[in-house]
Every structure is written in C-alpha cells, then in structure tokens.
Motif scaffolding. Structure first.
Motif, PDB file in Angstrom:
ATOM      1  N   LEU A  14       0.870  -1.174   0.000  1.00 51.42           N
ATOM      2  CA  LEU A  14       0.000   0.000   0.000  1.00 51.42           C
ATOM      3  C   LEU A  14       0.911   1.230   0.000  1.00 51.42           C
ATOM      4  O   LEU A  14       1.577   1.539   0.989  1.00 51.42           O
ATOM      5  CB  LEU A  14      -0.897  -0.012   1.236  1.00 51.42           C
ATOM      6  CG  LEU A  14      -1.901   1.131   1.289  1.00 51.42           C
ATOM      7  CD1 LEU A  14      -2.974   0.962   0.225  1.00 51.42           C
ATOM      8  CD2 LEU A  14      -2.540   1.224   2.658  1.00 51.42           C
ATOM      9  N   THR A  19       4.608   5.324   3.149  1.00 51.53           N
ATOM     10  CA  THR A  19       3.531   4.822   4.017  1.00 51.53           C
ATOM     11  C   THR A  19       4.117   3.907   5.088  1.00 51.53           C
ATOM     12  O   THR A  19       5.258   3.439   4.978  1.00 51.53           O
ATOM     13  CB  THR A  19       2.509   4.013   3.200  1.00 51.53           C
ATOM     14  OG1 THR A  19       3.185   2.896   2.593  1.00 51.53           O
ATOM     15  CG2 THR A  19       1.840   4.867   2.134  1.00 51.53           C
ATOM     16  N   PHE A  20       3.323   3.635   6.101  1.00 44.74           N
ATOM     17  CA  PHE A  20       3.776   2.692   7.125  1.00 44.74           C
ATOM     18  C   PHE A  20       3.950   1.303   6.517  1.00 44.74           C
ATOM     19  O   PHE A  20       4.814   0.532   6.930  1.00 44.74           O
ATOM     20  CB  PHE A  20       2.764   2.643   8.269  1.00 44.74           C
ATOM     21  CG  PHE A  20       2.686   3.918   9.068  1.00 44.74           C
ATOM     22  CD1 PHE A  20       1.529   4.676   9.068  1.00 44.74           C
ATOM     23  CD2 PHE A  20       3.766   4.364   9.811  1.00 44.74           C
ATOM     24  CE1 PHE A  20       1.446   5.865   9.804  1.00 44.74           C
ATOM     25  CE2 PHE A  20       3.699   5.546  10.540  1.00 44.74           C
ATOM     26  CZ  PHE A  20       2.534   6.291  10.532  1.00 44.74           C
ATOM     27  N   THR A  21       3.124   1.013   5.507  1.00 46.03           N
ATOM     28  CA  THR A  21       3.263  -0.283   4.829  1.00 46.03           C
ATOM     29  C   THR A  21       4.609  -0.351   4.106  1.00 46.03           C
ATOM     30  O   THR A  21       5.280  -1.384   4.106  1.00 46.03           O
ATOM     31  CB  THR A  21       2.102  -0.486   3.841  1.00 46.03           C
ATOM     32  OG1 THR A  21       0.856  -0.222   4.499  1.00 46.03           O
ATOM     33  CG2 THR A  21       2.091  -1.908   3.296  1.00 46.03           C
ATOM     34  N   GLN A 119      -7.296   6.560  14.744  1.00 47.53           N
ATOM     35  CA  GLN A 119      -6.243   6.609  15.771  1.00 47.53           C
ATOM     36  C   GLN A 119      -5.948   8.034  16.225  1.00 47.53           C
ATOM     37  O   GLN A 119      -5.179   8.242  17.149  1.00 47.53           O
ATOM     38  CB  GLN A 119      -4.961   5.959  15.247  1.00 47.53           C
ATOM     39  CG  GLN A 119      -5.117   4.480  14.947  1.00 47.53           C
ATOM     40  CD  GLN A 119      -3.823   3.894  14.409  1.00 47.53           C
ATOM     41  OE1 GLN A 119      -2.814   3.816  15.090  1.00 47.53           O
ATOM     42  NE2 GLN A 119      -3.861   3.486  13.134  1.00 47.53           N
ATOM     43  N   ASN A 139      -2.048   6.845   4.093  1.00 47.21           N
ATOM     44  CA  ASN A 139      -1.635   8.057   4.803  1.00 47.21           C
ATOM     45  C   ASN A 139      -0.891   9.001   3.878  1.00 47.21           C
ATOM     46  O   ASN A 139      -1.077  10.214   3.924  1.00 47.21           O
ATOM     47  CB  ASN A 139      -0.720   7.663   5.969  1.00 47.21           C
ATOM     48  CG  ASN A 139      -1.494   6.964   7.064  1.00 47.21           C
ATOM     49  OD1 ASN A 139      -2.471   7.498   7.561  1.00 47.21           O
ATOM     50  ND2 ASN A 139      -1.091   5.746   7.402  1.00 47.21           N
ATOM     51  N   THR A 182       1.251  -0.881  14.398  1.00 51.36           N
ATOM     52  CA  THR A 182       0.467  -1.621  13.402  1.00 51.36           C
ATOM     53  C   THR A 182       1.246  -2.865  13.009  1.00 51.36           C
ATOM     54  O   THR A 182       2.469  -2.822  12.820  1.00 51.36           O
ATOM     55  CB  THR A 182       0.171  -0.752  12.176  1.00 51.36           C
ATOM     56  OG1 THR A 182      -0.705   0.313  12.579  1.00 51.36           O
ATOM     57  CG2 THR A 182      -0.515  -1.554  11.069  1.00 51.36           C
TER      58      THR A 182
HETATM   59  O1  LIG Z   1       0.516   2.193   5.342  1.00 46.96           O
HETATM   60  C1  LIG Z   1      -0.045   3.245   5.587  1.00 46.96           C
HETATM   61  O2  LIG Z   1       0.541   4.292   5.834  1.00 46.96           O
HETATM   62  C2  LIG Z   1      -1.514   3.252   5.573  1.00 46.96           C
HETATM   63  O3  LIG Z   1      -2.065   4.271   5.347  1.00 46.96           O
HETATM   64  C3  LIG Z   1      -2.286   2.031   5.971  1.00 46.96           C
HETATM   65  C4  LIG Z   1      -2.442   1.923   7.477  1.00 46.96           C
HETATM   66  C5  LIG Z   1      -3.386   0.765   7.756  1.00 46.96           C
HETATM   67  O4  LIG Z   1      -3.971   0.197   6.802  1.00 46.96           O
HETATM   68  O5  LIG Z   1      -3.562   0.445   8.933  1.00 46.96           O
HETATM   69  C6  LIG Z   1      -1.179   1.612   8.102  1.00 46.96           C
HETATM   70  C7  LIG Z   1      -0.865   1.987   9.369  1.00 46.96           C
HETATM   71  C8  LIG Z   1      -1.782   2.801  10.160  1.00 46.96           C
HETATM   72  O6  LIG Z   1      -2.438   1.964  11.093  1.00 46.96           O
HETATM   73  C9  LIG Z   1      -2.770   3.489   9.350  1.00 46.96           C
HETATM   74  C10 LIG Z   1      -3.052   3.095   8.069  1.00 46.96           C
END
Ligand SMILES: O=C(O)C(=O)C[C@]1(C(=O)O)C=C[C@@H](O)C=C1
Length: 316
Positions: A14, A19-21, A119, A139, A182
């Motif tokens: 993603l 992104t955090f992903t 969150q 995000n 996460t």
């Molecule tokens: O990867 C990201 O930054 C995302 O937006 C996805 C995502 C998710 O799906 O949970 C990842 C981490 C956070 O909890 C919020 C969003």
C-alpha cells in the motif's frame, strides 16, 4: 534489452513511498533489490499475488488501537490460495500537515486513511471540533492529495512525510496513543511453510457449524485441550446473514508442533470451514511456552502406543 521476462521479484504494498506499509516492507530482507509496486488498497495488493504479478504483498492486518484491519481479514477469508509467510511491526504516530501558508484555523476538512483517522480521533475532535473527514487510500495519499486539489485543507500523515512532499506540519504526535503499533503481514501464494523457529505463530480463519449455535466454546476447546494458546480471536461477519460470523484466530506455535497440528485436526473435524493462513515467525521473536505434557514427544509416544496395539504388537 533482453526479451526475457524480467526475473526481478515484485512486491506489492500500500503506497506510495513513505507509508507505514512501505516501512514494513523495508524490514523484509528478501525485498531488498526487488521491484516494489505501489497499490491503492489491500484488494489490489492481493490480486497482484494471486495473479502472479507479485511474489508477495505487504498488508496491514492489525493495529494496537483499532484492532484487526477488517479489509485484510475479509480478503484473507475470501481470496483462495494466500498464505502469510511473515509478520512485521511498525510503530505508528501521525502528524497533521497542510500546504504552506495554511493555518490550523483554516482547516475545515481533513483527509486521512480510515484506520489512521480512527487513531487520531481525540486530537482531531478537540483541535478541529467542526472538521469534516475525507477518507484516503493511504496516509501518504492523503497528504499528497493536498497538493493536487482543494477537497481538504489538512491531512493525517506519517512523520516523515515532509521528506517526500512540500507540506508543512501543523501538529505533531497527534495519535491518541503514543505507543500505537500496526502489525503487517507478508502474504504470498507459496504453499511452502516457513521453517519452525520455536517463536512462531499460526493464523487460521474458522466458521462455526451451522447446526448448533453457541458452539464457540467447543471450537475454543480444540485448542485448550491441547495446551495451545490463542493470541488473537476476532469475529467478522460472514456477510450472508445477520449473526453469522467467521473467527480470525492466531495461535502460539507452528503447524509442525504436534499439539498445534492435533488441535487443527480437531478443529477441522468440528468446523465446516477452516482456512489455514500460515505458520510463520513471530515479529516479536518471543519463544512459545507450553507445558511439557503437550510436547511433541508425548504425541509421538501416544501414536506409537496406538500403532503397536493396532499392529498386534505387545503394548509399547
Ligand atoms: O501504510 C499506511 O501508511 C496506511 O495508510 C495504511 C495503514 C493501515 O492500513 O492500517 C497503516 C498503518 C496505520 O495503522 C494506518 C493506516
């Protein structure tokens, strides 16, 4: 330019970058040197895997504040042939960003990924009590959208976002829980089960038999009677009728552990639909503890005892 297909493996995540992903995929040694394909949602990432375009997809599966990511849980329950081969943890916190010159008091609408938005609910409701929310696919997409249109004046984004986009930070650490984490799953269509490490997790999805409501306890007993601890149990609506649920379950241990295998056999006898999502190393590397009466050798000894009786040998 060779006309041979490019042999470089592809990983879907993603996106876009930041992104955090994306951060989770950076933890995967095998992904270094591979091609990373940014997608806009979990379904697209998993489609890449099932179609063979990617060897793996990194998807968020649980957040320590919001619980299981339902889009991921539902996709894993309905898309056949997927296996979890690893899990990765990313601490998440958020900043509120805007185009340069925009002040907090100018913000009417905030763009945010739904899981991120949830969150930051307390901060946003106190700092921007009348704000509206536009959901974003990620995000980073939420933040990047500020530079493309005027639908929102601010966005919830990862702290490093200003390294990638010409935005200004209006507020930092806006996550309601400073210790939020996460959990991400690396999903593949390889049926090869990762080696047992002693610090493993097994994920399954199971439905209750139709014939008898209230048999959840009987399902859970399949694990308790073999000394197998559940680290996660979440219900998700199946969607075909009110009150029908599937259960997302994480177990301590590996399918090659006799007690886990025996519990899965009991569960499969009991439940009409059990999906084995995978056995894989725990992200926290915590060694699984269990009482010795459920050790592999006890199961093997019992099997040998039964086999000797059935084969007419003197009891072992
Ligand atoms: O990867 C990201 O930054 C995302 O937006 C996805 C995502 C998710 O799906 O949970 C990842 C981490 C956070 O909890 C919020 C969003």
């Amino acid at each position: 330019m060779s006309d041979a297909p490019d042999a470089t493996p592809v990983y879907s995540y993603l996106g876009p970058i930041g992104t955090f992903t994306w951060e989770a995929l950076r933890q995967v040694p095998e992904a270094a040197g591979a091609t990373w394909r940014s997608v806009s949602n979990v379904g697209e990432a998993l489609d890449d895997v099932t179609a063979g375009r990617s060897v793996g997809a990194m998807i968020a599966i649980e957040n320590s504040v919001e619980g299981g990511v339902s889009a991921t849980q539902d996709a894993l329950a309905t898309v056949p042939g997927l296996r979890i081969i690893g899990e990765y943890l990313v601490p998440v916190n958020f900043v509120l960003v805007a185009r340069p010159g925009v002040r907090l008091e100018d913000v009417r609408v905030v763009s945010a990924h739904p899981v991120a938005y949830a969150q930051c609910r307390h901060y946003l409701e106190s700092a921007l009590p009348d704000h509206g929310h536009i959901p974003a696919p990620s995000n980073v997409a939420a933040a990047a959208g500020l530079l493309e249109n005027d639908l929102a004046q601010a966005a919830v984004a990862p702290p490093g976002i200003t390294d990638h986009h010409a935005l200004e930070v209006l507020a930092e650490q806006i996550g309601d829980n400073p210790n939020a984490v996460t959990r991400f799953a690396l999903v593949s269509r390889s049926l090869a089960i990762p080696e047992r490490t002693g610090a493993d997790k097994t994920s399954i999805i199971a439905e209750l038999p139709d014939d008898a409501p209230g048999r959840l306890l009987e399902m859970l007993e399949q694990f308790a009677t073999r000394g197998v601890n559940m680290s996660l149990l979440e219900s998700r609506p199946i969607g075909d009728a009110l009150g029908r649920y599937r259960f997302v379950i994480d177990l301590d241990g590996h399918i090659h552990d006799e007690r886990v295998a025996d519990a899965l056999l009991g569960l499969r006898r009991f439940s009409p639909k059990v999906i084995f999502l995978g056995s894989y190393p725990r992200a926290d590397k915590r060694q699984v503890e269990f009482v010795q009466e459920y050790g592999d050798e006890v199961f093997a000894d019992a099997r040998d005892w039964l086999r000797s009786i059935l084969s007419g040998e003197p009891e072992a």
